[in-house]
Design an enzyme around this catalytic site. Structure first.
Site, PDB file in Angstrom:
ATOM      1  N   TYR A   1      -6.009  10.752   3.631  1.00 16.91           N
ATOM      2  CA  TYR A   1      -4.578  10.858   3.402  1.00 16.91           C
ATOM      3  C   TYR A   1      -4.333  11.967   2.369  1.00 16.91           C
ATOM      4  CZ  TYR A   1      -3.275   6.877   6.252  1.00 16.91           C
ATOM      5  OH  TYR A   1      -3.040   6.058   7.319  1.00 16.91           O
TER       6      TYR A   1
ATOM      7  N   GLN B   1       0.855  -1.183   0.000  1.00 16.23           N
ATOM      8  CA  GLN B   1       0.000   0.000   0.000  1.00 16.23           C
ATOM      9  C   GLN B   1       0.896   1.239   0.000  1.00 16.23           C
ATOM     10  OE1 GLN B   1      -2.287   1.527   3.494  1.00 16.23           O
ATOM     11  NE2 GLN B   1      -4.049   0.794   2.318  1.00 16.23           N
TER      12      GLN B   1
ATOM     13  N   ARG C   1     -10.559  -7.398   9.524  1.00 14.72           N
ATOM     14  CA  ARG C   1     -10.687  -7.922  10.884  1.00 14.72           C
ATOM     15  C   ARG C   1     -10.961  -9.422  10.916  1.00 14.72           C
ATOM     16  NH1 ARG C   1     -15.173  -3.600  12.395  1.00 14.72           N
ATOM     17  NH2 ARG C   1     -15.491  -3.931  10.177  1.00 14.72           N
TER      18      ARG C   1
END
Length: 400
Positions: free
Chosen positions: A170, A100, A347
């Site tokens: 971001y 990433q 998760r």
């Protein structure tokens, strides 16, 4: 035509994946000196051995001021050897590896980094209690070049996929969001101008790597705060990237690490646990009424971004990764029937690293994650499931 099997092989650009499952990027908290560690490798080996098709290394910063905090990896000569060791380890399991690639922009902690944070427009930082400065033309030229050199380094290290981070407030996302981008130059104003940095970075990276690796982008299907990127604007960006021919797929995300993180995660908001993990002044704020303003509560439901994601599916032909509340094999198959090419899980595989293998074999129908989100505050000490017990997970050989 029948929907493809989510556990069947898939070609993402030039890269063959053994199946259509993706370990989504979740900050690992295992690089205390900004270097790949054995602990980071083990973190990614767990889902790789557990059957995932593609595992994603989170938040590989393109520049020192682009880290969320000082312990994050800045991709460059000093980190290249470790990244190659990580890629080799993942490849040995039969899985593929993505990096990433991003610049944290206003999400960066300038005090921790020792370098002032930059964003589309100046604003106060809730993390560092400093002012974030407006990115200059020189900054944007330098940062775009940094994306290119980062991409080349990751290709040299053996990474298969580059995920360009264009979401979560971001840097690139801060340009896209009208509430964060108040510029009056060529980078601000209408959406086409606010999307210039995203398109510039994607074009520069694609021109550098060609078809050596797959290039994807993480985009927002809704930031969840006034002045954030809307679903319509996210679709607008998707159409631009498709028209430019710069990416092989999009991963559909949402929320804002700066303004509304729980919009992405859904489920319980672990305010007390986050407060304990924060510096004193932030700890005080988290324990005050401000804490519930920042960490809002959204009920968890399976596939919670589906309605918005379907709008993207109708709007573009690009391959799409479905993300958000994927825990059940029925959800994965529904995503295939809806026309999505891949599914991304976070998760669920943090709780059960071998979940994909057990779902594929029929030994499980769904994951056991309870969405308490108490894993979120552990990013500062090594991301982990606080509910996990070793006897819950039985290691299985990864499929070839």
């Amino acid at each position: 035509m029948a929907a493809p099997d989510v556990f069947s092989p898939y070609r993402l650009g030039p890269v063959r994946l053994r199946n259509r499952t993706v370990k989504a990027a979740t900050f690992e908290g295992r690089t205390p000196h900004g270097q790949v560690t054995d602990e980071l490798i083990d973190y990614h080996l767990a889902p790789a051995r557990g059957g995932i098709g593609l595992t994603t290394v989170a938040y590989l910063a393109v520049a020192p001021e682009g880290r969320t905090h000082a312990e994050q990896i800045v991709v460059g000569p000093a980190s290249a050897a470790g990244l190659a060791r990580l890629a080799d380890a993942v490849h040995a399991t039969g899985a593929r590896i993505a990096g990433q690639v991003g610049h944290a922009g206003p999400v960066a902690n300038g005090r921790s980094n020792g370098v002032p944070a930059v964003a589309a427009s100046a604003m106060p930082s809730p993390m560092s209690m400093q002012m974030i400065r407006t990115a200059s033309e020189r900054d944007l030229t330098r940062i775009t070049r940094a994306y290119v050199t980062t991409a080349r380094t990751l290709v040299g290290a053996g990474f298969d996929v580059l995920e360009l981070h264009m979401a979560h407030s971001y840097l690139i996302s801060s340009f896209l969001a009208p509430g964060l981008n108040r510029r009056r130059d060529r980078w601000g104003g209408g959406f086409a101008a606010r999307a210039k940095l995203a398109r510039q970075v994607a074009r520069a990276v694609r021109e550098e790597v060609g078809d050596e690796v797959a290039v994807t982008a993480k985009v927002s299907c809704g930031d969840g705060f006034p002045g954030g990127v809307t679903t319509d604007e996210g679709i607008g960006l998707a159409r631009m990237l498709e028209a430019d021919g710069t990416v092989d797929a999009l991963q559909l995300s949402g929320g804002s690490s700066l303004m509304n993180p729980m919009y992405l995660f859904r489920g319980d908001a672990p305010r007390r646990e986050f407060a304990e993990a924060m510096p004193t002044i932030v700890k005080w704020a988290m324990r005050s009424p401000l804490g519930s303003t920042f960490l809002k509560s959204y009920p968890f439901q399976e596939a919670y971004f589906r309605e918005r994601a379907l709008r993207f599916r109708d709007a573009v032909d690009l391959p799409l990764m479905f993300l958000g509340g994927v825990n059940d094999v029925a959800t994965m198959r529904q995503a295939m029937a809806d026309g999505f090419e891949m599914v991304a899980m976070g998760r669920a595989v943090l709780r059960e690293p071998d979940l994909v293998a057990r779902l594929a074999s029929g030994r499980a129908r769904r994951g056991i994650c309870i969405h308490c989100n108490r894993c979120m505050p552990t990013i500062y000490s090594g991301t982990r499931c606080t509910e996990w017990a070793p006897e819950e997970v039985i290691a299985v050989p990864a499929p070839g």
